[in-house]
Structure formats: C-alpha cells, structure tokens
Enzyme design. Structure first.
Site, PDB file in Angstrom:
ATOM      1  N   PRO A   9     -36.546  48.504  27.958  1.00  0.00           N
ATOM      2  CA  PRO A   9     -37.321  48.048  26.809  1.00  0.00           C
ATOM      3  C   PRO A   9     -38.043  46.724  27.026  1.00  0.00           C
ATOM      4  O   PRO A   9     -37.507  45.809  27.643  1.00  0.00           O
ATOM      5  CB  PRO A   9     -36.285  47.936  25.685  1.00  0.00           C
ATOM      6  CG  PRO A   9     -34.967  47.859  26.361  1.00  0.00           C
ATOM      7  CD  PRO A   9     -35.116  48.610  27.645  1.00  0.00           C
ATOM      8  N   ASN A  10     -39.249  46.718  26.521  1.00  0.00           N
ATOM      9  CA  ASN A  10     -40.135  45.546  26.488  1.00  0.00           C
ATOM     10  C   ASN A  10     -40.711  45.163  27.841  1.00  0.00           C
ATOM     11  O   ASN A  10     -41.550  44.273  27.919  1.00  0.00           O
ATOM     12  CB  ASN A  10     -39.452  44.346  25.830  1.00  0.00           C
ATOM     13  CG  ASN A  10     -39.007  44.665  24.428  1.00  0.00           C
ATOM     14  OD1 ASN A  10     -39.794  45.158  23.624  1.00  0.00           O
ATOM     15  ND2 ASN A  10     -37.748  44.422  24.126  1.00  0.00           N
ATOM     16  N   ARG A  17     -45.935  38.936  27.613  1.00  0.00           N
ATOM     17  CA  ARG A  17     -44.846  38.404  26.783  1.00  0.00           C
ATOM     18  C   ARG A  17     -44.116  37.278  27.493  1.00  0.00           C
ATOM     19  O   ARG A  17     -43.886  37.336  28.682  1.00  0.00           O
ATOM     20  CB  ARG A  17     -43.860  39.506  26.396  1.00  0.00           C
ATOM     21  CG  ARG A  17     -42.913  39.919  27.517  1.00  0.00           C
ATOM     22  CD  ARG A  17     -41.895  40.962  27.096  1.00  0.00           C
ATOM     23  NE  ARG A  17     -40.682  40.363  26.643  1.00  0.00           N
ATOM     24  CZ  ARG A  17     -39.461  40.712  27.048  1.00  0.00           C
ATOM     25  NH1 ARG A  17     -39.294  41.677  27.918  1.00  0.00           N
ATOM     26  NH2 ARG A  17     -38.403  40.124  26.574  1.00  0.00           N
ATOM     27  N   TYR A  22     -41.073  35.417  32.188  1.00  0.00           N
ATOM     28  CA  TYR A  22     -41.352  36.636  32.948  1.00  0.00           C
ATOM     29  C   TYR A  22     -42.609  36.583  33.805  1.00  0.00           C
ATOM     30  O   TYR A  22     -42.905  37.538  34.515  1.00  0.00           O
ATOM     31  CB  TYR A  22     -41.441  37.828  31.987  1.00  0.00           C
ATOM     32  CG  TYR A  22     -40.159  38.058  31.239  1.00  0.00           C
ATOM     33  CD1 TYR A  22     -39.033  38.560  31.883  1.00  0.00           C
ATOM     34  CD2 TYR A  22     -40.047  37.742  29.885  1.00  0.00           C
ATOM     35  CE1 TYR A  22     -37.848  38.754  31.201  1.00  0.00           C
ATOM     36  CE2 TYR A  22     -38.862  37.941  29.198  1.00  0.00           C
ATOM     37  CZ  TYR A  22     -37.768  38.440  29.861  1.00  0.00           C
ATOM     38  OH  TYR A  22     -36.592  38.626  29.194  1.00  0.00           O
ATOM     39  N   ASN A  71     -33.971  47.869  35.918  1.00  0.00           N
ATOM     40  CA  ASN A  71     -33.947  46.724  35.012  1.00  0.00           C
ATOM     41  C   ASN A  71     -33.865  47.318  33.614  1.00  0.00           C
ATOM     42  O   ASN A  71     -34.865  47.759  33.060  1.00  0.00           O
ATOM     43  CB  ASN A  71     -35.203  45.872  35.174  1.00  0.00           C
ATOM     44  CG  ASN A  71     -35.169  44.626  34.319  1.00  0.00           C
ATOM     45  OD1 ASN A  71     -34.410  44.541  33.360  1.00  0.00           O
ATOM     46  ND2 ASN A  71     -36.007  43.663  34.650  1.00  0.00           N
ATOM     47  N   ALA A  74     -32.594  44.514  27.737  1.00  0.00           N
ATOM     48  CA  ALA A  74     -31.494  44.167  26.830  1.00  0.00           C
ATOM     49  C   ALA A  74     -30.404  45.238  26.785  1.00  0.00           C
ATOM     50  O   ALA A  74     -29.258  44.936  26.440  1.00  0.00           O
ATOM     51  CB  ALA A  74     -32.032  43.904  25.428  1.00  0.00           C
ATOM     52  N   GLU A  95     -28.976  46.911  39.988  1.00  0.00           N
ATOM     53  CA  GLU A  95     -29.402  46.304  38.722  1.00  0.00           C
ATOM     54  C   GLU A  95     -30.226  45.065  39.033  1.00  0.00           C
ATOM     55  O   GLU A  95     -29.814  44.238  39.851  1.00  0.00           O
ATOM     56  CB  GLU A  95     -28.163  45.923  37.915  1.00  0.00           C
ATOM     57  CG  GLU A  95     -28.449  45.197  36.620  1.00  0.00           C
ATOM     58  CD  GLU A  95     -27.172  44.746  35.918  1.00  0.00           C
ATOM     59  OE1 GLU A  95     -27.210  43.666  35.300  1.00  0.00           O
ATOM     60  OE2 GLU A  95     -26.145  45.452  35.991  1.00  0.00           O
ATOM     61  N   HIS A  97     -32.855  41.819  37.386  1.00  0.00           N
ATOM     62  CA  HIS A  97     -33.384  41.037  36.266  1.00  0.00           C
ATOM     63  C   HIS A  97     -34.398  40.054  36.821  1.00  0.00           C
ATOM     64  O   HIS A  97     -34.166  39.437  37.862  1.00  0.00           O
ATOM     65  CB  HIS A  97     -32.268  40.295  35.537  1.00  0.00           C
ATOM     66  CG  HIS A  97     -31.230  41.222  34.997  1.00  0.00           C
ATOM     67  ND1 HIS A  97     -31.428  41.960  33.861  1.00  0.00           N
ATOM     68  CD2 HIS A  97     -30.020  41.563  35.482  1.00  0.00           C
ATOM     69  CE1 HIS A  97     -30.366  42.720  33.653  1.00  0.00           C
ATOM     70  NE2 HIS A  97     -29.500  42.502  34.619  1.00  0.00           N
ATOM     71  N   ARG A 104     -29.635  31.749  30.394  1.00  0.00           N
ATOM     72  CA  ARG A 104     -30.148  32.128  29.082  1.00  0.00           C
ATOM     73  C   ARG A 104     -28.991  32.261  28.089  1.00  0.00           C
ATOM     74  O   ARG A 104     -27.895  31.768  28.317  1.00  0.00           O
ATOM     75  CB  ARG A 104     -30.959  33.419  29.226  1.00  0.00           C
ATOM     76  CG  ARG A 104     -32.167  33.190  30.166  1.00  0.00           C
ATOM     77  CD  ARG A 104     -33.052  34.375  30.303  1.00  0.00           C
ATOM     78  NE  ARG A 104     -33.682  34.674  29.018  1.00  0.00           N
ATOM     79  CZ  ARG A 104     -34.290  35.820  28.764  1.00  0.00           C
ATOM     80  NH1 ARG A 104     -34.358  36.777  29.672  1.00  0.00           N
ATOM     81  NH2 ARG A 104     -34.841  36.037  27.582  1.00  0.00           N
TER      82      ARG A 104
END
Length: 138
Positions: A9-10, A17, A22, A71, A74, A95, A97, A104
């Site tokens: 997502p996103n 964004r 990012y 990735n 969330a 995985e 990121h 964060r």
C-alpha cells in the site's frame, strides 16, 4: 533467475509522497534501472494497495519464481495473513523497506513478516531493492 518484486500500500505514490522519507523518484523509473543492471534476470513488478491481492500474488509466484522482493508497506506491521502466505510458499522472500523503520514510529519496529523471510533490508532508500536482488542471486 525469475524475481518478483511486490510492493504494498501507498508505494504507488513513490516520487510524490513524503519525499523527505521516500525520495523523489517513482518506482517505475527505479525499476527500469534495475532491469538494465540485471539483464540476465527476469524481474517482474506488482503493486497493490489491497492485502488480499498481495496474498494472491504471493500464492501465484511462490512456487514458480526463484525469489521475491517484498515491501509490504504498513502491512509489514499488521498482517498475519501476509506472514502466513510467505510461510506457505517455497520461494524465498526478502523483506525490504526504503526508510530505516527503526528511526520512525515505534509500531514500525515490529515486522510480522520477518520471521518467514530469508532476510530484511531497510534504510537504504530505493537501493534496498537492489541489495535484496543481490542477496537472492548469490
């Protein structure tokens, strides 16, 4: 080698964004560079904002591809279902990121997926994907 990159997502909004976190490049631009760097490998890309669609993609490629770079956004921190999907397939998953999740919010420090993955790469920007591909091809 057949490698599937799956973004959650996103991540379709990369380049527009939260550029301070990012970066300002779209994933499609970065992907073109990855394909040029690794012409000997088939690199496929899939993105969805929907948890079930991510699970379906894992099931679809999880027995026929050589590696998956994921990735989950969330969903990394919340999805037992994606963790179970990774546990249920044969293809190794790395995985990734883009940001250093440990710098964060506290909830981002926990991955539901990591225990079922070959490894986790975080905090190297888009280069996290390249590092994951390297880990799958050695």
């Amino acid at each position: 080698m057949k490698i599937q990159i799956i973004n959650g997502p996103n991540l379709n909004l990369l380049g527009v964004r939260e550029k301070s976190i990012y970066g300002d490049s779209s994933f499609e631009t970065y992907l073109a560079g990855l394909k040029q760097r690794y012409p000997q490998h088939q690199i496929d890309y899939y993105q969805s904002n929907v948890e079930g669609e991510l699970i379906n993609k894992l099931h679809e490629v999880g027995f026929s591809f050589d590696g998956i770079v994921m990735n989950a956004g969330a969903y990394t921190h919340t999805s037992v279902a994606i963790a179970d999907a990774i546990a249920g397939i044969n293809t190794p998953v790395v995985e990734v990121h883009i940001s250093n999740v440990y710098k964060r919010e506290e909830f981002r420090h926990v991955s539901m997926l990591a225990k079922n993955c070959k490894g986790v790469i975080a905090g190297f920007g888009m280069d996290s994907y390249r590092l994951a591909i390297e880990s799958l091809t050695v």
